[in-house]
Motif scaffolding. Sequence first.
Motif, PDB file in Angstrom:
ATOM      1  N   LEU A 181       0.828  -1.211   0.000  1.00  0.00           N
ATOM      2  CA  LEU A 181       0.000   0.000   0.000  1.00  0.00           C
ATOM      3  C   LEU A 181       0.860   1.257   0.000  1.00  0.00           C
ATOM      4  N   THR A 182       2.039   1.187   0.606  1.00  0.00           N
ATOM      5  CA  THR A 182       2.954   2.330   0.592  1.00  0.00           C
ATOM      6  C   THR A 182       3.348   2.671  -0.844  1.00  0.00           C
ATOM      7  N   SER A 183       3.707   1.664  -1.622  1.00  0.00           N
ATOM      8  CA  SER A 183       4.088   1.892  -3.024  1.00  0.00           C
ATOM      9  C   SER A 183       2.907   2.410  -3.836  1.00  0.00           C
ATOM     10  N   LEU A 184       1.738   1.847  -3.597  1.00  0.00           N
ATOM     11  CA  LEU A 184       0.547   2.327  -4.299  1.00  0.00           C
ATOM     12  C   LEU A 184       0.259   3.783  -3.952  1.00  0.00           C
ATOM     13  N   ALA A 185       0.383   4.136  -2.671  1.00  0.00           N
ATOM     14  CA  ALA A 185       0.143   5.524  -2.254  1.00  0.00           C
ATOM     15  C   ALA A 185       1.137   6.467  -2.915  1.00  0.00           C
ATOM     16  N   ILE A 186       2.408   6.067  -2.963  1.00  0.00           N
ATOM     17  CA  ILE A 186       3.432   6.901  -3.608  1.00  0.00           C
ATOM     18  C   ILE A 186       3.098   7.102  -5.083  1.00  0.00           C
ATOM     19  N   ALA A 187       2.748   6.024  -5.783  1.00  0.00           N
ATOM     20  CA  ALA A 187       2.429   6.125  -7.218  1.00  0.00           C
ATOM     21  C   ALA A 187       1.211   7.015  -7.444  1.00  0.00           C
ATOM     22  N   ILE A 188       0.187   6.856  -6.620  1.00  0.00           N
ATOM     23  CA  ILE A 188      -1.030   7.662  -6.785  1.00  0.00           C
ATOM     24  C   ILE A 188      -0.743   9.138  -6.516  1.00  0.00           C
ATOM     25  N   ILE A 189      -0.018   9.426  -5.443  1.00  0.00           N
ATOM     26  CA  ILE A 189       0.314  10.820  -5.125  1.00  0.00           C
ATOM     27  C   ILE A 189       1.187  11.423  -6.222  1.00  0.00           C
ATOM     28  N   TYR A 190       2.118  10.651  -6.749  1.00  0.00           N
ATOM     29  CA  TYR A 190       2.985  11.136  -7.836  1.00  0.00           C
ATOM     30  C   TYR A 190       2.155  11.495  -9.070  1.00  0.00           C
ATOM     31  N   VAL A 191       1.265  10.592  -9.469  1.00  0.00           N
ATOM     32  CA  VAL A 191       0.440  10.827 -10.663  1.00  0.00           C
ATOM     33  C   VAL A 191      -0.466  12.045 -10.458  1.00  0.00           C
ATOM     34  N   ILE A 192      -1.092  12.141  -9.289  1.00  0.00           N
ATOM     35  CA  ILE A 192      -1.969  13.287  -9.010  1.00  0.00           C
ATOM     36  C   ILE A 192      -1.163  14.588  -9.021  1.00  0.00           C
ATOM     37  N   GLY A 193       0.007  14.569  -8.385  1.00  0.00           N
ATOM     38  CA  GLY A 193       0.858  15.762  -8.364  1.00  0.00           C
ATOM     39  C   GLY A 193       1.292  16.189  -9.757  1.00  0.00           C
ATOM     40  N   MET A 194       1.690  15.235 -10.588  1.00  0.00           N
ATOM     41  CA  MET A 194       2.108  15.569 -11.949  1.00  0.00           C
ATOM     42  C   MET A 194       0.924  16.094 -12.775  1.00  0.00           C
ATOM     43  N   GLN A 195      -0.249  15.516 -12.543  1.00  0.00           N
ATOM     44  CA  GLN A 195      -1.443  15.968 -13.258  1.00  0.00           C
ATOM     45  C   GLN A 195      -1.799  17.394 -12.846  1.00  0.00           C
ATOM     46  N   LEU A 196      -1.756  17.684 -11.555  1.00  0.00           N
ATOM     47  CA  LEU A 196      -2.042  19.043 -11.086  1.00  0.00           C
ATOM     48  C   LEU A 196      -1.046  20.041 -11.654  1.00  0.00           C
ATOM     49  N   MET A 197       0.232  19.669 -11.647  1.00  0.00           N
ATOM     50  CA  MET A 197       1.252  20.556 -12.180  1.00  0.00           C
ATOM     51  C   MET A 197       1.083  20.740 -13.687  1.00  0.00           C
ATOM     52  N   SER A 198       0.754  19.674 -14.382  1.00  0.00           N
ATOM     53  CA  SER A 198       0.542  19.746 -15.821  1.00  0.00           C
ATOM     54  C   SER A 198      -0.641  20.647 -16.160  1.00  0.00           C
ATOM     55  N   ASN A 199      -1.718  20.512 -15.409  1.00  0.00           N
ATOM     56  CA  ASN A 199      -2.885  21.366 -15.643  1.00  0.00           C
ATOM     57  C   ASN A 199      -2.560  22.828 -15.402  1.00  0.00           C
ATOM     58  N   LYS A 200      -1.780  23.108 -14.361  1.00  0.00           N
ATOM     59  CA  LYS A 200      -1.406  24.480 -14.054  1.00  0.00           C
ATOM     60  C   LYS A 200      -0.498  25.050 -15.139  1.00  0.00           C
ATOM     61  N   LEU A 201       0.441  24.229 -15.623  1.00  0.00           N
ATOM     62  CA  LEU A 201       1.340  24.683 -16.684  1.00  0.00           C
ATOM     63  C   LEU A 201       0.600  24.888 -17.997  1.00  0.00           C
ATOM     64  N   ASN A 202      -0.309  23.970 -18.336  1.00  0.00           N
ATOM     65  CA  ASN A 202      -1.056  24.093 -19.584  1.00  0.00           C
ATOM     66  C   ASN A 202      -1.919  25.342 -19.613  1.00  0.00           C
ATOM     67  N   SER A 203      -2.411  25.778 -18.466  1.00  0.00           N
ATOM     68  CA  SER A 203      -3.233  26.982 -18.430  1.00  0.00           C
ATOM     69  C   SER A 203      -2.387  28.236 -18.611  1.00  0.00           C
ATOM     70  N   ARG A 204      -1.085  28.141 -18.335  1.00  0.00           N
ATOM     71  CA  ARG A 204      -0.197  29.305 -18.471  1.00  0.00           C
ATOM     72  C   ARG A 204       0.418  29.438 -19.859  1.00  0.00           C
ATOM     73  N   VAL A 205       0.592  28.342 -20.557  1.00  0.00           N
ATOM     74  CA  VAL A 205       1.290  28.354 -21.847  1.00  0.00           C
ATOM     75  C   VAL A 205       0.301  28.626 -22.967  1.00  0.00           C
ATOM     76  N   ALA A 206       0.648  29.591 -23.793  1.00  0.00           N
ATOM     77  CA  ALA A 206      -0.208  29.899 -24.940  1.00  0.00           C
ATOM     78  C   ALA A 206       0.009  28.875 -26.044  1.00  0.00           C
ATOM     79  N   LYS A 207      -0.987  28.704 -26.884  1.00  0.00           N
ATOM     80  CA  LYS A 207      -0.911  27.711 -27.965  1.00  0.00           C
ATOM     81  C   LYS A 207       0.216  28.010 -28.948  1.00  0.00           C
ATOM     82  N   ASP A 208       0.500  29.270 -29.200  1.00  0.00           N
ATOM     83  CA  ASP A 208       1.516  29.606 -30.197  1.00  0.00           C
ATOM     84  C   ASP A 208       2.927  29.619 -29.608  1.00  0.00           C
ATOM     85  N   ASP A 209       3.086  29.212 -28.350  1.00  0.00           N
ATOM     86  CA  ASP A 209       4.410  29.133 -27.751  1.00  0.00           C
ATOM     87  C   ASP A 209       5.013  27.741 -27.904  1.00  0.00           C
ATOM     88  N   ALA A 210       4.583  26.997 -28.902  1.00  0.00           N
ATOM     89  CA  ALA A 210       5.076  25.640 -29.116  1.00  0.00           C
ATOM     90  C   ALA A 210       6.570  25.679 -29.431  1.00  0.00           C
TER      91      ALA A 210
END
Length: 190
Positions: A20-49
Amino acid sequence: MITAIGLALDYSVTILNISLTSLAIAIIYVIGMQLMSNKLNSRVAKDDAPSTNFKQITVKFILFSSIIFISGSALALSGDAMAKNTGISATAIGSILVALSSSIPDAMSVFTALKLANINLAIGAILGSNLFNILVIAIADVFYSGGSIWLDTSNKLMYMSFTGFFLTVMVMVVIKRDHTRNTFTYILPS
């Protein structure tokens, strides 16, 4: 904090041989990366590719990852042999010598990012590397056939885990502060 708890527990509940420790780490990691990705995607404009060649970056990434994989494997084997031949505990060898050696690429990345005056890249590299290293333990638990990897570790690693947690909290406090009152409060976290 999850790693410290996992190391402190004397029993392990597993699901499909994964603690369960490993599962908790994996779940927290995925959630954290998703939150960070969502925050970054909202800041980056489409033409800044990026205008770089994706194929060239992928080839270089695979090449350098292979070099690091081979070097890291040799480093782990050397550390194990050193612990057996010198009588120094594997925990000490791993926590000090192997960790120091494997952090040299991270240190060079941070140094280069700082030379480029990209503070966010430097701190992101440090924190991201630490987070990914913890995820690697959870991934290793999947392949560990002796039960839970968390049960077959030294209790000394719990102190390392608490130290890592404390230092990460210190970094978060430093990043979050807007200004300092004087030189002492500026250098105190360092």
